[in-house]
Motif scaffolding. Structure first.
Motif, PDB file in Angstrom:
ATOM      1  N   ALA A 135       0.843  -1.192   0.000  1.00  0.00           N
ATOM      2  CA  ALA A 135       0.000   0.000   0.000  1.00  0.00           C
ATOM      3  C   ALA A 135       0.882   1.247   0.000  1.00  0.00           C
ATOM      4  O   ALA A 135       2.111   1.164   0.015  1.00  0.00           O
ATOM      5  CB  ALA A 135      -0.921  -0.026   1.214  1.00  0.00           C
ATOM      6  N   HIS A 153       0.482  -3.010   4.937  1.00  0.00           N
ATOM      7  CA  HIS A 153      -0.399  -1.890   5.244  1.00  0.00           C
ATOM      8  C   HIS A 153       0.302  -0.564   4.951  1.00  0.00           C
ATOM      9  O   HIS A 153       1.513  -0.435   5.099  1.00  0.00           O
ATOM     10  CB  HIS A 153      -0.794  -1.950   6.724  1.00  0.00           C
ATOM     11  N   GLN A 154      -0.492   0.442   4.566  1.00  0.00           N
ATOM     12  CA  GLN A 154       0.067   1.756   4.277  1.00  0.00           C
ATOM     13  C   GLN A 154       0.806   2.324   5.491  1.00  0.00           C
ATOM     14  O   GLN A 154       0.454   2.072   6.634  1.00  0.00           O
ATOM     15  CB  GLN A 154      -1.035   2.724   3.847  1.00  0.00           C
ATOM     16  N   SER A 156       3.551   1.463   6.704  1.00  0.00           N
ATOM     17  CA  SER A 156       4.392   0.512   7.441  1.00  0.00           C
ATOM     18  C   SER A 156       5.848   0.661   7.007  1.00  0.00           C
ATOM     19  O   SER A 156       6.158   1.083   5.896  1.00  0.00           O
ATOM     20  CB  SER A 156       3.933  -0.927   7.181  1.00  0.00           C
ATOM     21  N   LEU A 169       0.412 -10.746   6.449  1.00  0.00           N
ATOM     22  CA  LEU A 169      -0.307  -9.472   6.487  1.00  0.00           C
ATOM     23  C   LEU A 169       0.478  -8.564   7.425  1.00  0.00           C
ATOM     24  O   LEU A 169       0.502  -8.789   8.647  1.00  0.00           O
ATOM     25  CB  LEU A 169      -1.739  -9.666   6.981  1.00  0.00           C
ATOM     26  N   SER A 171       0.950  -5.298   9.284  1.00  0.00           N
ATOM     27  CA  SER A 171       0.262  -4.097   9.755  1.00  0.00           C
ATOM     28  C   SER A 171       1.060  -3.349  10.816  1.00  0.00           C
ATOM     29  O   SER A 171       0.666  -2.275  11.250  1.00  0.00           O
ATOM     30  CB  SER A 171      -1.119  -4.453  10.322  1.00  0.00           C
ATOM     31  N   LYS A 172       2.182  -3.924  11.243  1.00  0.00           N
ATOM     32  CA  LYS A 172       3.098  -3.278  12.176  1.00  0.00           C
ATOM     33  C   LYS A 172       4.464  -3.150  11.517  1.00  0.00           C
ATOM     34  O   LYS A 172       4.770  -3.829  10.537  1.00  0.00           O
ATOM     35  CB  LYS A 172       3.233  -4.099  13.466  1.00  0.00           C
ATOM     36  N   ARG A 251       3.814   3.032  14.008  1.00  0.00           N
ATOM     37  CA  ARG A 251       2.784   2.004  14.055  1.00  0.00           C
ATOM     38  C   ARG A 251       3.050   0.973  15.155  1.00  0.00           C
ATOM     39  O   ARG A 251       2.188   0.141  15.431  1.00  0.00           O
ATOM     40  CB  ARG A 251       2.684   1.290  12.707  1.00  0.00           C
TER      41      ARG A 251
END
Length: 265
Positions: A135, A153-154, A156, A169, A171-172, A251
């Motif tokens: 992203a 994720h955007q 990151s 996935l 996200s962090k 994040r």
């Protein structure tokens, strides 16, 4: 070196020995360096800046406008370094007003069907395996590797020499030198195999491992762990990079798994 049935706008700037195969389209505001090969059915749009000796395989789309509703047609770029390979059907979008550019470093391999969104910054020697999806605004350090079918994720950040397992996935933020595996994504030890391949000594690798044992195994919160590392570990490029990355993380970093046994090298 320019094959029939290829459209190259007169405003594009191609080095004399660039090779472009049939049915590719190159828009006006494009610069392509020496020795680069553009396969068939490739579209290179305004704002592309492609380095020397790159290979761009059939079906790739470079420098399309961002898939961002806030984009208002501002002048932005995609910048690709030297000796980078873009495999089939990769899509790379140019930047927005945030960074005004999307950057991929030199000596990278972007495998088939991967997507790199607007304002991403990819370091040198990075690998994105098949169907990796980034992203917007993602940052990857040098030598980082993402295995196939992963999504990031955007905003990151992925540290240098990190390895992310397939199907992840993200996200962090993923700190430098580690492996991130499982679902949800967790710390999986130090990327010792990758570090050995790149010339890191056993002393350096063990020190990195000891630092991450403090962060993940001693029950300290992040602030306490970083203070302990600064006090107890000698100054080194690796130590300072780890501390800086974690302190600057917005994040938060991936956590240690709570089940599945211990994690050791």
């Amino acid at each position: 070196m320019i094959q029939p049935h290829t459209y190259i706008h007169s405003g594009a700037k191609l080095a004399p020995n660039v090779k472009v195969d049939p049915f590719s389209v190159i828009h006006p505001d494009v610069v392509i360096g020496e020795g680069t090969w553009i396969g068939s059915n490739v579209t290179i749009m305004d704002g592309a800046r492609i380095g020397k000796n790159c290979r761009i395989f059939p079906g790739a789309i470079i420098s399309a406008i961002p898939q961002d509703l806030k984009f208002e047609g501002e002048s932005t770029t995609v910048e690709i370094g030297d000796n980078t390979t873009i495999r089939e059907f990769v899509s790379i979008n140019r930047g927005t007003v945030d960074r005004h550019k999307t950057v991929i470093g030199s000596n990278c391999l972007i495998m088939a069907y991967s997507h790199i969104a607007h304002d991403c910054i990819i370091g040198n020697h990075c690998i994105l395996s098949n169907n990796t999806q980034l992203a917007g605004h993602v940052v990857m350090g040098d030598w980082a590797i993402i295995a196939g079918m992963s999504a990031v994720h955007q905003f990151s950040k992925i540290g240098a020499h990190a390895y992310i397992g397939g199907g992840s996935l993200v996200s962090k933020d993923v700190p430098p030198y580690i492996k991130a595996i499982r679902q949800p994504l967790t710390y999986g030890g130090v990327n010792s195999v990758g570090l050995k391949r790149r010339g890191y000594t056993l002393v350096q690798i063990n020190e990195i491992l000891d630092i991450y044992r403090v962060i993940y195994n001693q029950g300290l919160n992040t602030t306490q762990a970083l203070e302990y590392i600064e006090q107890e570990f000698r100054a080194s490029d690796e130590r300072d990079e780890i501390i800086s990355f974690i302190r600057e993380s917005e994040r938060g970093i991936v956590k240690r798994g709570t089940k599945g046994g211990t994690i050791e090298e």
